[in-house]
Design a protein around this motif. Structure first.
Motif, PDB file in Angstrom:
ATOM      1  N   THR A  46       0.856  -1.186   0.000  1.00  0.00           N
ATOM      2  CA  THR A  46       0.000   0.000   0.000  1.00  0.00           C
ATOM      3  C   THR A  46       0.893   1.238   0.000  1.00  0.00           C
ATOM      4  N   ARG A  47       0.277   2.374  -0.288  1.00  0.00           N
ATOM      5  CA  ARG A  47       1.025   3.630  -0.210  1.00  0.00           C
ATOM      6  C   ARG A  47       1.294   3.948   1.260  1.00  0.00           C
ATOM      7  N   PRO A  48       2.517   4.339   1.595  1.00  0.00           N
ATOM      8  CA  PRO A  48       2.797   4.719   2.989  1.00  0.00           C
ATOM      9  C   PRO A  48       1.954   5.924   3.398  1.00  0.00           C
ATOM     10  N   THR A  49       1.595   5.973   4.662  1.00  0.00           N
ATOM     11  CA  THR A  49       0.755   7.079   5.140  1.00  0.00           C
ATOM     12  C   THR A  49       1.564   8.358   5.352  1.00  0.00           C
ATOM     13  N   ILE A  50       2.873   8.233   5.545  1.00  0.00           N
ATOM     14  CA  ILE A  50       3.729   9.409   5.740  1.00  0.00           C
ATOM     15  C   ILE A  50       4.020  10.049   4.378  1.00  0.00           C
ATOM     16  N   SER A  51       3.953  11.360   4.324  1.00  0.00           N
ATOM     17  CA  SER A  51       4.212  12.064   3.069  1.00  0.00           C
ATOM     18  C   SER A  51       5.696  11.955   2.703  1.00  0.00           C
ATOM     19  N   ILE A  52       5.985  12.186   1.448  1.00  0.00           N
ATOM     20  CA  ILE A  52       7.377  12.145   0.990  1.00  0.00           C
ATOM     21  C   ILE A  52       8.182  13.224   1.719  1.00  0.00           C
ATOM     22  N   GLN A  53       7.589  14.408   1.885  1.00  0.00           N
ATOM     23  CA  GLN A  53       8.303  15.490   2.569  1.00  0.00           C
ATOM     24  C   GLN A  53       8.588  15.128   4.021  1.00  0.00           C
ATOM     25  N   SER A  54       7.615  14.611   4.733  1.00  0.00           N
ATOM     26  CA  SER A  54       7.824  14.227   6.133  1.00  0.00           C
ATOM     27  C   SER A  54       8.866  13.119   6.247  1.00  0.00           C
ATOM     28  N   TYR A  55       8.831  12.192   5.306  1.00  0.00           N
ATOM     29  CA  TYR A  55       9.774  11.080   5.311  1.00  0.00           C
ATOM     30  C   TYR A  55      11.206  11.582   5.080  1.00  0.00           C
ATOM     31  N   LEU A  56      11.360  12.466   4.103  1.00  0.00           N
ATOM     32  CA  LEU A  56      12.680  13.018   3.806  1.00  0.00           C
ATOM     33  C   LEU A  56      13.180  13.887   4.961  1.00  0.00           C
ATOM     34  N   GLU A  57      12.275  14.638   5.584  1.00  0.00           N
ATOM     35  CA  GLU A  57      12.660  15.434   6.757  1.00  0.00           C
ATOM     36  C   GLU A  57      13.095  14.528   7.905  1.00  0.00           C
ATOM     37  N   ARG A  58      12.422  13.397   8.070  1.00  0.00           N
ATOM     38  CA  ARG A  58      12.794  12.430   9.108  1.00  0.00           C
ATOM     39  C   ARG A  58      14.196  11.879   8.851  1.00  0.00           C
ATOM     40  N   ILE A  59      14.467  11.521   7.596  1.00  0.00           N
ATOM     41  CA  ILE A  59      15.798  11.017   7.235  1.00  0.00           C
ATOM     42  C   ILE A  59      16.846  12.102   7.510  1.00  0.00           C
ATOM     43  N   PHE A  60      16.542  13.327   7.099  1.00  0.00           N
ATOM     44  CA  PHE A  60      17.461  14.443   7.310  1.00  0.00           C
ATOM     45  C   PHE A  60      17.742  14.655   8.797  1.00  0.00           C
ATOM     46  N   LYS A  61      16.710  14.556   9.614  1.00  0.00           N
ATOM     47  CA  LYS A  61      16.835  14.804  11.051  1.00  0.00           C
ATOM     48  C   LYS A  61      17.665  13.727  11.752  1.00  0.00           C
ATOM     49  N   TYR A  62      17.449  12.455  11.411  1.00  0.00           N
ATOM     50  CA  TYR A  62      18.067  11.379  12.171  1.00  0.00           C
ATOM     51  C   TYR A  62      19.314  10.754  11.546  1.00  0.00           C
ATOM     52  N   ALA A  63      19.475  10.850  10.249  1.00  0.00           N
ATOM     53  CA  ALA A  63      20.600  10.167   9.594  1.00  0.00           C
ATOM     54  C   ALA A  63      21.937  10.838   9.878  1.00  0.00           C
ATOM     55  N   ASN A  64      21.921  12.137  10.139  1.00  0.00           N
ATOM     56  CA  ASN A  64      23.150  12.884  10.423  1.00  0.00           C
ATOM     57  C   ASN A  64      24.224  12.695   9.357  1.00  0.00           C
ATOM     58  N   CYS A  65      23.823  12.497   8.143  1.00  0.00           N
ATOM     59  CA  CYS A  65      24.821  12.391   7.081  1.00  0.00           C
ATOM     60  C   CYS A  65      25.117  13.786   6.547  1.00  0.00           C
ATOM     61  N   SER A  66      26.196  13.911   5.818  1.00  0.00           N
ATOM     62  CA  SER A  66      26.579  15.217   5.288  1.00  0.00           C
ATOM     63  C   SER A  66      25.515  15.701   4.307  1.00  0.00           C
ATOM     64  N   PRO A  67      25.335  17.010   4.202  1.00  0.00           N
ATOM     65  CA  PRO A  67      24.339  17.549   3.271  1.00  0.00           C
ATOM     66  C   PRO A  67      24.554  17.087   1.828  1.00  0.00           C
ATOM     67  N   SER A  68      25.806  16.878   1.440  1.00  0.00           N
ATOM     68  CA  SER A  68      26.074  16.442   0.066  1.00  0.00           C
ATOM     69  C   SER A  68      25.476  15.070  -0.219  1.00  0.00           C
ATOM     70  N   CYS A  69      25.232  14.280   0.827  1.00  0.00           N
ATOM     71  CA  CYS A  69      24.627  12.952   0.629  1.00  0.00           C
ATOM     72  C   CYS A  69      23.253  13.055  -0.014  1.00  0.00           C
ATOM     73  N   PHE A  70      22.513  14.116   0.285  1.00  0.00           N
ATOM     74  CA  PHE A  70      21.177  14.251  -0.287  1.00  0.00           C
ATOM     75  C   PHE A  70      21.245  14.580  -1.781  1.00  0.00           C
ATOM     76  N   ILE A  71      22.256  15.341  -2.163  1.00  0.00           N
ATOM     77  CA  ILE A  71      22.458  15.624  -3.587  1.00  0.00           C
ATOM     78  C   ILE A  71      22.891  14.340  -4.297  1.00  0.00           C
ATOM     79  N   VAL A  72      23.817  13.608  -3.700  1.00  0.00           N
ATOM     80  CA  VAL A  72      24.303  12.356  -4.291  1.00  0.00           C
ATOM     81  C   VAL A  72      23.174  11.323  -4.337  1.00  0.00           C
ATOM     82  N   ALA A  73      22.323  11.289  -3.307  1.00  0.00           N
ATOM     83  CA  ALA A  73      21.168  10.381  -3.321  1.00  0.00           C
ATOM     84  C   ALA A  73      20.249  10.718  -4.493  1.00  0.00           C
TER      85      ALA A  73
END
Length: 201
Positions: A46-73
């Motif tokens: 099924t489609r996840p109930t969490i929005s793409i924006q909320s999901y990406l914000e969650r990853i950004f908040k907890y992953a603690n990876c460098s900002p360049s990782c999001f561009i590379v992703a």
């Protein structure tokens, strides 16, 4: 492109990436009604109930990876859709593709990163599933993980320009092809470092 990685700008990058992916997923959801698409390990029942924006914000908040990782992703997602045209990004697979692309980019880009169990927890999946997703993603990319500075700059420039314009996304600028359905994704040609608004067919 250091200004794209500043703490004030990163949330805007996250917002734009989520908006871009939302647009692509919704467009491909419509296309999926017109043609059969291959189901993969990235697809949820099924489609996840969490929005793409909320999901990406969650990853950004907890992953603690460098900002360049999001561009590379973002680069990896683009490569994946080019190499796997039968697996377009849609509402059923975008979340798993996102967490996997960030995991792979963090492992490739950063000296220190969290393990798969941590990313699985952040992404709301099991560690076993995270491991499968990572392997499938790597094979889907053909293990082409290197991102040249020119390619990185091209993607950053595109994101920066779009964020400055803050205009609606116009990913398709070609005449309608009514002969067969199209799969929408935004891609770059890494050979000549120019952005091409293109459709994978």
């Amino acid at each position: 492109m250091a200004e794209l990685e500043s703490p004030e700008v990163m949330p805007k990058v996250i917002n734009f990436l989520s908006s871009l992916l939302q647009h692509v997923a919704e467009s491909n959801d419509v296309t999926s009604r017109l043609e059969t698409q291959r189901i993969s390990v990235f697809h949820g029942l099924t489609r996840p109930t969490i929005s793409i924006q909320s999901y990406l914000e969650r990853i950004f908040k907890y992953a603690n990876c460098s900002p360049s990782c999001f561009i590379v992703a973002y680069v990896y997602l683009d490569r994946f859709t080019q190499k796997q045209p039968l697996l377009p990004i849609n509402s059923f697979n975008v979340h798993r593709l996102l967490i996997t692309s960030v995991l792979v980019s963090a492992k490739f880009m950063d000296d220190m990163y969290y393990n798969n169990a941590f990313y699985a927890k952040v992404g709301g999946i099991t560690t076993k599933e995270m491991n499968f997703l990572e392997v499938d993603f790597l094979f889907g990319l053909g293990f082409q993980l290197n991102v040249t500075p020119t390619t990185f700059y091209t993607y950053c420039s595109y994101l920066q320009r779009e964020m400055l314009l803050q205009s609606p996304l116009h990913l398709v600028e070609t005449p309608l092809n009514l002969g067969r359905p199209l799969k929408l994704h935004c891609c770059f040609n890494e050979d000549d470092s120019t952005h091409q608004k293109q459709l994978a067919v």
